[in-house]
Motif scaffolding. Structure first.
Motif, PDB file in Angstrom:
ATOM      1  N   GLY A 190       1.096  -0.929  -0.103  1.00  0.00           N
ATOM      2  CA  GLY A 190       0.569   0.230   0.298  1.00  0.00           C
ATOM      3  C   GLY A 190       1.266   1.087   0.304  1.00  0.00           C
ATOM      4  N   MET A 191       0.624   2.075   0.611  1.00  0.00           N
ATOM      5  CA  MET A 191       1.364   3.137   1.269  1.00  0.00           C
ATOM      6  C   MET A 191       1.382   3.753   2.543  1.00  0.00           C
ATOM      7  N   SER A 192       2.701   4.201   3.222  1.00  0.00           N
ATOM      8  CA  SER A 192       2.556   4.320   4.782  1.00  0.00           C
ATOM      9  C   SER A 192       1.944   5.897   4.929  1.00  0.00           C
ATOM     10  N   GLY A 193       2.027   6.696   5.866  1.00  0.00           N
ATOM     11  CA  GLY A 193       1.499   7.414   6.348  1.00  0.00           C
ATOM     12  C   GLY A 193       1.303   7.772   7.508  1.00  0.00           C
ATOM     13  N   HIS A 194       0.559   9.086   7.641  1.00  0.00           N
ATOM     14  CA  HIS A 194       0.841   9.776   8.982  1.00  0.00           C
ATOM     15  C   HIS A 194      -0.363   8.969  10.131  1.00  0.00           C
ATOM     16  N   ALA A 195      -0.747   8.157  10.641  1.00  0.00           N
ATOM     17  CA  ALA A 195      -2.186   7.947  10.823  1.00  0.00           C
ATOM     18  C   ALA A 195      -3.446   9.223  10.974  1.00  0.00           C
ATOM     19  N   ALA A 196      -2.717  10.586  11.136  1.00  0.00           N
ATOM     20  CA  ALA A 196      -3.595  11.461  11.085  1.00  0.00           C
ATOM     21  C   ALA A 196      -4.712  12.475   9.470  1.00  0.00           C
ATOM     22  N   TYR A 197      -3.528  11.503   8.326  1.00  0.00           N
ATOM     23  CA  TYR A 197      -3.717  11.663   7.474  1.00  0.00           C
ATOM     24  C   TYR A 197      -4.124   9.795   6.790  1.00  0.00           C
ATOM     25  N   PRO A 198      -5.338   9.788   6.994  1.00  0.00           N
ATOM     26  CA  PRO A 198      -5.261   8.243   6.925  1.00  0.00           C
ATOM     27  C   PRO A 198      -5.776   8.526   4.889  1.00  0.00           C
ATOM     28  N   HIS A 199      -6.551   9.726   4.637  1.00  0.00           N
ATOM     29  CA  HIS A 199      -6.903   9.992   2.921  1.00  0.00           C
ATOM     30  C   HIS A 199      -5.243  10.208   2.081  1.00  0.00           C
ATOM     31  N   LYS A 200      -4.237  10.024   2.427  1.00  0.00           N
ATOM     32  CA  LYS A 200      -2.688  10.527   2.318  1.00  0.00           C
ATOM     33  C   LYS A 200      -1.913   9.506   2.078  1.00  0.00           C
ATOM     34  N   ALA A 201      -2.882   7.888   2.203  1.00  0.00           N
ATOM     35  CA  ALA A 201      -1.808   6.642   2.982  1.00  0.00           C
ATOM     36  C   ALA A 201      -2.767   5.899   2.067  1.00  0.00           C
ATOM     37  N   ASN A 202      -2.821   4.645   2.002  1.00  0.00           N
ATOM     38  CA  ASN A 202      -3.033   3.473   1.723  1.00  0.00           C
ATOM     39  C   ASN A 202      -2.319   2.600   2.819  1.00  0.00           C
ATOM     40  N   ASP A 203      -3.380   2.004   3.460  1.00  0.00           N
ATOM     41  CA  ASP A 203      -3.641   1.267   4.278  1.00  0.00           C
ATOM     42  C   ASP A 203      -3.116  -0.033   4.337  1.00  0.00           C
ATOM     43  N   ALA A 204      -2.173  -0.971   4.042  1.00  0.00           N
ATOM     44  CA  ALA A 204      -1.872  -2.058   4.279  1.00  0.00           C
ATOM     45  C   ALA A 204      -2.768  -3.068   5.805  1.00  0.00           C
ATOM     46  N   VAL A 205      -2.328  -2.677   6.592  1.00  0.00           N
ATOM     47  CA  VAL A 205      -3.451  -3.096   7.496  1.00  0.00           C
ATOM     48  C   VAL A 205      -5.342  -3.589   6.984  1.00  0.00           C
ATOM     49  N   VAL A 206      -5.536  -2.422   6.520  1.00  0.00           N
ATOM     50  CA  VAL A 206      -6.183  -2.530   6.406  1.00  0.00           C
ATOM     51  C   VAL A 206      -7.088  -3.510   5.143  1.00  0.00           C
ATOM     52  N   ILE A 207      -6.235  -3.167   4.002  1.00  0.00           N
ATOM     53  CA  ILE A 207      -6.363  -4.234   2.639  1.00  0.00           C
ATOM     54  C   ILE A 207      -6.141  -5.640   3.664  1.00  0.00           C
ATOM     55  N   ALA A 208      -5.561  -5.879   4.619  1.00  0.00           N
ATOM     56  CA  ALA A 208      -5.357  -7.037   4.583  1.00  0.00           C
ATOM     57  C   ALA A 208      -6.195  -8.004   5.355  1.00  0.00           C
ATOM     58  N   ALA A 209      -6.934  -7.164   6.376  1.00  0.00           N
ATOM     59  CA  ALA A 209      -7.655  -7.875   6.962  1.00  0.00           C
ATOM     60  C   ALA A 209      -8.870  -8.067   5.665  1.00  0.00           C
ATOM     61  N   ASN A 210      -9.235  -7.186   4.696  1.00  0.00           N
ATOM     62  CA  ASN A 210     -10.152  -7.478   3.329  1.00  0.00           C
ATOM     63  C   ASN A 210      -9.525  -8.656   3.344  1.00  0.00           C
ATOM     64  N   PHE A 211      -8.980  -8.873   2.615  1.00  0.00           N
ATOM     65  CA  PHE A 211      -8.237  -9.885   2.219  1.00  0.00           C
ATOM     66  C   PHE A 211      -8.545 -11.336   3.125  1.00  0.00           C
ATOM     67  N   ILE A 212      -8.331 -11.449   4.269  1.00  0.00           N
ATOM     68  CA  ILE A 212      -8.106 -12.329   5.397  1.00  0.00           C
ATOM     69  C   ILE A 212      -9.225 -12.927   5.515  1.00  0.00           C
ATOM     70  N   GLU A 213     -10.705 -12.096   4.966  1.00  0.00           N
ATOM     71  CA  GLU A 213     -12.204 -12.240   5.658  1.00  0.00           C
ATOM     72  C   GLU A 213     -12.377 -12.953   4.237  1.00  0.00           C
ATOM     73  N   GLN A 214     -12.185 -12.066   3.001  1.00  0.00           N
ATOM     74  CA  GLN A 214     -12.115 -12.670   1.947  1.00  0.00           C
ATOM     75  C   GLN A 214     -12.152 -13.945   1.960  1.00  0.00           C
ATOM     76  N   VAL A 215     -10.889 -14.279   2.028  1.00  0.00           N
ATOM     77  CA  VAL A 215     -10.221 -15.989   1.411  1.00  0.00           C
ATOM     78  C   VAL A 215     -10.844 -16.452   2.096  1.00  0.00           C
ATOM     79  N   GLN A 216     -11.156 -16.245   4.104  1.00  0.00           N
ATOM     80  CA  GLN A 216     -11.893 -16.538   4.386  1.00  0.00           C
ATOM     81  C   GLN A 216     -13.485 -17.894   3.810  1.00  0.00           C
TER      82      GLN A 216
END
Length: 382
Positions: A190-216
């Protein structure tokens, strides 16, 4: 004189003390070779291989061979710290025969000692195999061309001890005995960034959570409920500190299925999920699969029927038909190349396979030797 029950127990204890990891079974190899050299050598051959140094073939020449019958005994141990308080406990810290390969090798030695004195009618080929727990030793041996010429079996057999079966029971089934397994590694960019500006990043943790949930949902919504498949993600790594959005995540897991078609189907569905998330999250997802030699253990119908018929009708054998197990075994790869059968030997251990307190009942050794020795005689008369 063939090895006695007491001899076999002492051998198993010797082997138990010197566990070694995959492809490092040097001391085990030497112990086996020295022990086999004590048997009559009139129609016995020992073969070593520079390409796979810890492997060992023992060929017993038949008096009137119609076939070559192969038998596999795995040699390696696991990175487990033993907790059993025994005088013959592992002397190698952090390494233990927690899967019972010491017992597997001992049963094979018991068979060799008998047929070295009582020449079989068929040729027998015993394969002491390194690297079953890791590194796909069976596949390595096959890919190196070791099973060629007089060392090519017409049929292959092997046992695995079972902590949940009563001591001495022979367990088997036609069809799939063990599942196939495949490692799956997923890297999310994804893309790292400051926790206060999520719109300027691409959260790999959120993507990972979606990946795990969908694969299950692949198991619950993409697979026929009467068929079996398992997906487990046992490791997830992401991020460095709580107030930085992670730009990268890595997920590690395993796929299991009772036939190769199921494994390949699950793999394809995982790729479909990854592609969908790449599009929806505007990220990059790398998926790697590694099956090696860990194919489903699919017993040959005709040979397994012969095996079960013998065991069921022998009053000296305790036989039980068993259900398929989701454990993995690289003997499945050899059974994809040669017809054959794998079976269980009950050892009634208080600790489970792969546990720090795995402790098989040694009385099972002679039961295993006698049952399979009888089957070999039966098979050679067919």
């Amino acid at each position: 004189m063939s090895l006695t029950g007491e001899d076999l127990i002492n051998i198993r204890r010797d082997l138990h003390k010197i566990p070694e990891l995959a492809l490092k079974e040097v001391q085990t190899h030497e112990y086996l070779k020295n022990k086999i050299s004590e048997f009559p050598q009139d129609f016995l051959e020992i073969k070593e291989f520079s390409e796979l140094p810890t492997a060992l073939f023992v060929r017993i020449i038949g008096s009137a061979p119609k076939r070559t019958i192969g038998y596999r005994a795995d040699m390696d141990a696991l990175p487990v710290m033993e907790t059993n308080d025994l005088y013959y406990r592992s002397v190698n810290p952090g390494i233990m025969h927690a899967c019972g390969h010491d017992l597997h090798m001992t049963v094979a030695l018991g068979l060799i000692s008998y047929f070295a004195e009582n020449q079989p009618s068929d040729n027998l080929l015993f394969f002491f195999q390194p690297a079953e727990e890791a590194e796909s030793g069976g596949k390595q041996a096959y890919d190196l061309g070791l099973f060629s010429g007089k060392y090519r079996p017409d049929e292959f057999y092997g046992l695995h001890d079972n902590a949940d079966l009563t001591t001495g029971i022979i367990g088997c089934r036609n069809g799939t005995l063990f599942a196939g397994t495949t490692e799956v590694n997923v890297t999310i960019h994804g893309m790292s960034g400051h926790a206060a500006y999520p719109h300027k990043a691409n959260d790999a943790v959120v993507i990972a959570a979606n990946f795990i949930e969908q694969v299950q949902t692949i198991i619950s919504r993409s697979i026929d409920p009467v068929k079996c498949g398992v997906i487990t993600f046992g490791k997830l790594e992401a991020g460095t500190i709580r107030n930085i959005i992670a730009g990268k995540a890595r997920i590690e897991g395993t796929i299991r299925g009772l036939n190769q078609e199921m494994i390949l189907y699950i793999r394809q569905r995982i790729m479909d999920v990854a592609k969908g998330l790449e599009s929806s999250f505007n990220c990059q997802i790398e998926v790697e699969f590694n099956q090696g030699g860990y194919y489903p253990v699919e017993n040959d119908p005709a040979l397994t029927k012969n095996f079960i018929d013998y065991m069921q009708n022998n009053e000296n054998v305790k036989f039980q038909e068993t259900a398929p197990a989701m454990t993995g075994e690289d003997f499945g790869y050899l059974l994809s190349k040669f017809p054959g059968t794998m079976f269980w030997l009950g050892v009634a251990s208080p600790g489970a396979l792969h546990s720090t307190d795995f402790l098989p009942h040694e009385e099972a050794i002679i039961d295993g030797v006698e049952a399979f020795k009888g089957f070999l005689k039966y098979r050679m008369n067919m």
